[in-house]
Design an enzyme around this catalytic site. Sequence first.
Site, PDB file in Angstrom:
ATOM      1  N   HIS A   1      23.144   8.333  -1.215  1.00 29.66           N
ATOM      2  CA  HIS A   1      21.820   8.337  -0.566  1.00 29.66           C
ATOM      3  C   HIS A   1      21.255   9.760  -0.384  1.00 29.66           C
ATOM      4  O   HIS A   1      20.075   9.996  -0.633  1.00 29.66           O
ATOM      5  CB  HIS A   1      21.911   7.596   0.770  1.00 29.66           C
ATOM      6  CG  HIS A   1      20.622   6.992   1.215  1.00 29.66           C
ATOM      7  ND1 HIS A   1      20.562   5.812   1.902  1.00 29.66           N
ATOM      8  CD2 HIS A   1      19.333   7.408   1.083  1.00 29.66           C
ATOM      9  CE1 HIS A   1      19.284   5.529   2.173  1.00 29.66           C
ATOM     10  NE2 HIS A   1      18.531   6.477   1.686  1.00 29.66           N
TER      11      HIS A   1
ATOM     12  N   TYR B   1      19.681   0.576   5.491  1.00 28.51           N
ATOM     13  CA  TYR B   1      18.485  -0.198   5.849  1.00 28.51           C
ATOM     14  C   TYR B   1      18.817  -1.422   6.702  1.00 28.51           C
ATOM     15  O   TYR B   1      17.903  -2.042   7.265  1.00 28.51           O
ATOM     16  CB  TYR B   1      17.709  -0.659   4.608  1.00 28.51           C
ATOM     17  CG  TYR B   1      17.207   0.448   3.701  1.00 28.51           C
ATOM     18  CD1 TYR B   1      17.246   1.794   4.083  1.00 28.51           C
ATOM     19  CD2 TYR B   1      16.682   0.155   2.446  1.00 28.51           C
ATOM     20  CE1 TYR B   1      16.805   2.800   3.240  1.00 28.51           C
ATOM     21  CE2 TYR B   1      16.227   1.167   1.603  1.00 28.51           C
ATOM     22  CZ  TYR B   1      16.300   2.480   2.005  1.00 28.51           C
ATOM     23  OH  TYR B   1      15.857   3.471   1.160  1.00 28.51           O
TER      24      TYR B   1
HETATM   25  N1  NAP Z   1      16.316   7.323  -1.175  1.00 29.56           N
HETATM   26  C1  NAP Z   1      15.685   7.589  -0.058  1.00 29.56           C
HETATM   27  O1  NAP Z   1      16.075   8.497   0.712  1.00 29.56           O
HETATM   28  C2  NAP Z   1      14.459   6.807   0.278  1.00 29.56           C
HETATM   29  C3  NAP Z   1      13.572   7.289   1.256  1.00 29.56           C
HETATM   30  C4  NAP Z   1      12.411   6.564   1.498  1.00 29.56           C
HETATM   31  C5  NAP Z   1      12.174   5.385   0.807  1.00 29.56           C
HETATM   32  N2  NAP Z   1      13.089   4.905  -0.112  1.00 29.56           N
HETATM   33  C6  NAP Z   1      12.863   3.654  -0.866  1.00 29.56           C
HETATM   34  O2  NAP Z   1      11.549   3.672  -1.424  1.00 29.56           O
HETATM   35  C7  NAP Z   1      10.818   2.544  -0.935  1.00 29.56           C
HETATM   36  C8  NAP Z   1       9.338   2.881  -0.842  1.00 29.56           C
HETATM   37  O3  NAP Z   1       9.090   3.976   0.007  1.00 29.56           O
HETATM   38  P1  NAP Z   1       8.478   3.861   1.480  1.00 29.56           P
HETATM   39  O4  NAP Z   1       8.854   2.564   2.063  1.00 29.56           O
HETATM   40  O5  NAP Z   1       8.897   5.096   2.192  1.00 29.56           O
HETATM   41  O6  NAP Z   1       6.901   4.007   1.298  1.00 29.56           O
HETATM   42  P2  NAP Z   1       5.744   3.484   0.317  1.00 29.56           P
HETATM   43  O7  NAP Z   1       6.272   2.474  -0.631  1.00 29.56           O
HETATM   44  O8  NAP Z   1       5.084   4.698  -0.220  1.00 29.56           O
HETATM   45  O9  NAP Z   1       4.724   2.833   1.352  1.00 29.56           O
HETATM   46  C9  NAP Z   1       5.046   1.691   2.088  1.00 29.56           C
HETATM   47  C10 NAP Z   1       3.887   1.427   3.049  1.00 29.56           C
HETATM   48  O10 NAP Z   1       2.706   1.113   2.310  1.00 29.56           O
HETATM   49  C11 NAP Z   1       2.256  -0.201   2.674  1.00 29.56           C
HETATM   50  N3  NAP Z   1       1.778  -0.837   1.437  1.00 29.56           N
HETATM   51  C12 NAP Z   1       2.516  -1.263   0.392  1.00 29.56           C
HETATM   52  N4  NAP Z   1       1.739  -1.739  -0.600  1.00 29.56           N
HETATM   53  C13 NAP Z   1       0.467  -1.623  -0.164  1.00 29.56           C
HETATM   54  C14 NAP Z   1      -0.783  -1.941  -0.736  1.00 29.56           C
HETATM   55  N5  NAP Z   1      -0.857  -2.435  -1.979  1.00 29.56           N
HETATM   56  N6  NAP Z   1      -1.899  -1.712   0.001  1.00 29.56           N
HETATM   57  C15 NAP Z   1      -1.810  -1.180   1.249  1.00 29.56           C
HETATM   58  N7  NAP Z   1      -0.650  -0.833   1.839  1.00 29.56           N
HETATM   59  C16 NAP Z   1       0.478  -1.042   1.129  1.00 29.56           C
HETATM   60  C17 NAP Z   1       3.455  -0.908   3.258  1.00 29.56           C
HETATM   61  O11 NAP Z   1       3.004  -1.885   4.180  1.00 29.56           O
HETATM   62  P3  NAP Z   1       3.707  -3.335   4.341  1.00 29.56           P
HETATM   63  O12 NAP Z   1       5.163  -3.119   4.513  1.00 29.56           O
HETATM   64  O13 NAP Z   1       3.014  -3.898   5.515  1.00 29.56           O
HETATM   65  O14 NAP Z   1       3.405  -4.117   3.078  1.00 29.56           O
HETATM   66  C18 NAP Z   1       4.158   0.244   3.952  1.00 29.56           C
HETATM   67  O15 NAP Z   1       3.560   0.522   5.195  1.00 29.56           O
HETATM   68  C19 NAP Z   1      11.506   2.251   0.406  1.00 29.56           C
HETATM   69  O16 NAP Z   1      11.164   0.993   0.920  1.00 29.56           O
HETATM   70  C20 NAP Z   1      12.943   2.403   0.014  1.00 29.56           C
HETATM   71  O17 NAP Z   1      13.384   1.279  -0.722  1.00 29.56           O
HETATM   72  C21 NAP Z   1      14.209   5.630  -0.387  1.00 29.56           C
END
Ligand code: NAP
Length: 279
Positions: free
Chosen positions: A112, A54
């Site tokens: 990962h 990241y």
């Molecule tokens: N292990 C892996 O391969 C892997 C893959 C993907 C993700 N991850 C981890 O999981 C975390 C979460 O997954 P993700 O980032 O893919 O997606 P997510 O958490 O499902 O969605 C994030 C999106 O939703 C928005 N958001 C967050 N809270 C909100 C709310 N209450 N109302 C409206 N919009 C909202 C965020 O906007 P803003 O940023 O503008 O707040 C962002 O655009 C990642 O950040 C990472 O740490 C791991």
Amino acid sequence: MSGDTPTVDDCPVSNDMPMLGLGTWENADPATCQESVATALEMGYRHVDTAQAYGNEQAVGKGIAAADVDREDVFLATKVWIDNLAYDDVIETTETSLQRLGVDSVDLMYVHWPSRTYDPEATLGALDELYDQGKIHNVGVSNFEPHHVEEAMEVLDAPLFANQVEIHPFLPQAELREHAAEHDYELVAYSPLARGAVFDSDVLTDIADDHDASAAQVSLAWLRDKGVTTIPKATGRDHIADNWDSLNLELSDAEIERIDAIEHRDRKVDPDFGPDAWD
Ligand SMILES: NC(=O)c1ccc[n+]([C@@H]2O[C@H](COP(=O)([O-])OP(=O)(O)OC[C@H]3O[C@@H](n4cnc5c(N)ncnc54)[C@H](OP(=O)(O)O)[C@@H]3O)[C@@H](O)[C@H]2O)c1
């Protein structure tokens, strides 16, 4: 939904891991990321998820240092990237992650993806070594299918603590949830808001309206009901607070069943080194 802001004690904890954490993927601007992490910790979050890939470990570490919260009260997780999974590279890049984060140890280190340089004996052997040295307090994997998990359990001396995978109402992962319960490891849901797509679901927005809540909160409450830890990524205070307030939301059995019955399927994270490449 109750209007009181949840306290730290309102967040359920499983095996010492707070079941609601802050995701940080694509929160890459250092000052913004530092601010998001500090804001979340001061609100009550005690679990932060980052990764070597990241590019924000340093900012995450600064956010933890800046918050008025003790380091030992924060469950900090990072991940070894798929280019760094040879034995020596796991050891060396973990040291680098610790330096960037400004900590002596992390609470959870994940593999990962089981891809590219992943070699169970070498990769997991190195994580066992780091576990024995106390540099990582738990060993996790991410994007592992049941057969990968079983192989990892056979190879590891340390307990396999968690598998972090994509889970949300459009990718409910029933098989993996059953597997995790049977084999006694934690499931951590990434993309728990389906990267924003929860807001496009009539089922989720209807239920949200009935509770004066958001569709994000409904998805997080549904996952919590299933015993799954979530790490929604949020950048600004409003989203960070909206997700934290999901701890006040209790869904009825009928609402859980309505979400369970959603048939729409959508995998948001599917890189060319991911599951399709393993078949
Ligand atoms: N292990 C892996 O391969 C892997 C893959 C993907 C993700 N991850 C981890 O999981 C975390 C979460 O997954 P993700 O980032 O893919 O997606 P997510 O958490 O499902 O969605 C994030 C999106 O939703 C928005 N958001 C967050 N809270 C909100 C709310 N209450 N109302 C409206 N919009 C909202 C965020 O906007 P803003 O940023 O503008 O707040 C962002 O655009 C990642 O950040 C990472 O740490 C791991």
